[in-house]
Design a protein around this motif. Sequence first.
Motif, mmCIF file in Angstrom:
data_model
loop_
_atom_site.group_PDB
_atom_site.id
_atom_site.type_symbol
_atom_site.label_atom_id
_atom_site.label_comp_id
_atom_site.label_asym_id
_atom_site.label_seq_id
_atom_site.Cartn_x
_atom_site.Cartn_y
_atom_site.Cartn_z
ATOM 1 N N VAL A 33 0.847 -1.187 0.000
ATOM 2 C CA VAL A 33 0.000 0.000 0.000
ATOM 3 C C VAL A 33 0.885 1.241 0.000
ATOM 4 N N TYR A 47 -2.896 0.240 -3.904
ATOM 5 C CA TYR A 47 -2.047 -0.953 -3.739
ATOM 6 C C TYR A 47 -1.340 -1.250 -5.046
ATOM 7 N N ASN A 55 -0.230 -4.042 5.949
ATOM 8 C CA ASN A 55 -0.209 -3.010 4.919
ATOM 9 C C ASN A 55 -0.795 -1.688 5.390
#
Length: 206
Positions: free
Chosen positions: A33, A203, A74
């Motif tokens: 991310v 992402y 993330n």
Amino acid sequence: MRRKSASLLMTMTLAAALLAAPATAEAVPQAGVHPVGPVTLTANSTLVDLSTGAAVVCDGGTFEGYVPSIQPPNLVVSSGSFGDPADGCVGPVGLVVQLTLAFPWEATVTAYDPATGVASGSLAGFELTYHDSSGCDVSISGPAGVPARANASLTNSTGEFAITGADDLEVAMVDADCDPQLIGVGDQIAFEATFNTTPSLSYSDA
């Protein structure tokens, strides 16, 4: 002649050293991310008791977290609240509800569809307490009182981070002030919220 030879030798030695020196490393894109750093998340949310149909609706909610430089996880959500901190959320039969959340939440991507730009995964650490204007107090978590794991997704085109439910989220405790027709121990709870992220998150799988 000797001076010219020494100068030529030094020039050749320097050139060889420059050729042998490693090139400056370029940044290699990392899967995960982005961007890394602090993030603010805002969302409306809904909490529904699947056994009774009783719902809690929260308009507004602000959360703070960060995208780690080393992933997974993330995304980490470290603080925040659903609904207006003063007015709370609207519960069944007009009850005013305050939801208190436990942190941190840690989201981890387990699948990515490049065709849709949607990363999906799970969010760990989800549990909360419920207090309403009738005096009812409720604890909601995973089985045996441990934090639940919710389903989560991130959409690249919008930067929206969504919690789409928690398969193991259930009522762990209710007190005597709670109406059993609205909520009871063991009831399964569905939770849904879609967060706008600032800065907008995305992402990348490479």
